[in-house]
Scaffold this motif. Sequence first.
Motif, short mmCIF file in Angstrom:
data_model
loop_
_atom_site.label_atom_id
_atom_site.label_comp_id
_atom_site.label_asym_id
_atom_site.label_seq_id
_atom_site.Cartn_x
_atom_site.Cartn_y
_atom_site.Cartn_z
N ARG A 9 29.75 63.85 54.40
CA ARG A 9 30.54 62.29 54.05
C ARG A 9 29.22 61.30 53.79
NH1 ARG A 9 31.05 58.70 57.81
NH2 ARG A 9 30.69 59.09 59.83
N PHE A 10 29.62 60.44 53.28
CA PHE A 10 28.66 59.27 52.75
C PHE A 10 29.18 57.94 53.21
CE2 PHE A 10 27.98 62.74 50.05
CZ PHE A 10 26.35 62.90 49.77
N MET A 111 29.74 55.33 41.50
CA MET A 111 31.13 55.53 42.09
C MET A 111 31.18 56.44 43.14
SD MET A 111 33.52 54.84 39.22
CE MET A 111 34.63 56.09 39.85
N MET A 112 32.19 56.01 44.12
CA MET A 112 32.38 56.85 45.41
C MET A 112 33.92 57.36 45.21
SD MET A 112 30.56 55.02 48.87
CE MET A 112 31.24 56.51 49.85
N GLU A 113 33.85 58.58 45.22
CA GLU A 113 35.45 59.07 45.25
C GLU A 113 35.77 60.20 46.40
OE1 GLU A 113 35.98 59.09 40.42
OE2 GLU A 113 34.69 60.92 41.26
N GLY A 114 36.47 59.60 47.23
CA GLY A 114 36.68 60.34 48.59
C GLY A 114 35.43 60.81 49.13
N PRO A 117 29.82 63.27 46.62
CA PRO A 117 28.68 62.39 46.78
C PRO A 117 28.85 61.32 45.71
CG PRO A 117 28.14 64.66 46.45
CD PRO A 117 29.60 64.60 46.50
N PRO A 118 28.24 60.09 46.05
CA PRO A 118 28.27 58.94 45.04
C PRO A 118 27.66 59.30 43.70
CG PRO A 118 27.58 58.14 47.18
CD PRO A 118 27.92 59.46 47.29
N ARG A 119 27.97 58.85 42.60
CA ARG A 119 27.24 59.46 41.39
C ARG A 119 27.32 58.24 40.51
NH1 ARG A 119 31.14 60.96 37.28
NH2 ARG A 119 33.14 60.64 37.95
N ARG A 120 26.29 58.16 39.80
CA ARG A 120 26.19 57.12 38.68
C ARG A 120 26.72 57.56 37.43
NH1 ARG A 120 21.64 54.16 40.22
NH2 ARG A 120 20.41 55.23 41.77
#
Length: 166
Positions: A9-10, A111-114, A117-120
């Motif tokens: 998790r992040f 973006m952080m989705e659930g 990992p966050p992504r650009r």
Amino acid sequence: MPFVQHADRFCSWYSSDPADQIPVTPDWWGPAEETGWPHVGECRNCGERGHVWTPPPIAPEVRDNASAFARWMREAISHQAGRLGGSAFVAHRTEADVALMDWHGPTEMIMMEGANPPRRVLRCRECSSADYPCRTLRMAAAPYRFDYPGHRMEWLWAASSSAGGV
């Protein structure tokens, strides 16, 4: 915005103080970090141990697709506006479409989705929740495809894989 990874998790760390962007408190007993801020330590968001994580850059093909769409749209608008004998409606319509292009330009977001990992991603500056090109630009571009070559069919539908991220 820096992120801290804890196993699967992040956490994100945000501070309005530019001097306080370090997302982890370094271990007092460990070796000094080589450069920049610490990379491993206690997360300043949740207090758990983790390491600093940076989302990878946007894929070149995503940037290329966004640039190709914007270039095609501007050329198609210019082509339509430059036709001899065009009506006042066409002149005003093309002027409005140029304004839409400016308002709905692409912007890079993280973006952080659930638990992913966050992504650009590239998003519309105006519709921030939409992929680029957004629905507004896709609808504005649709009539030009009949009159100007080079339109790609994937631009008619939202395609997260072609406009969204990694």
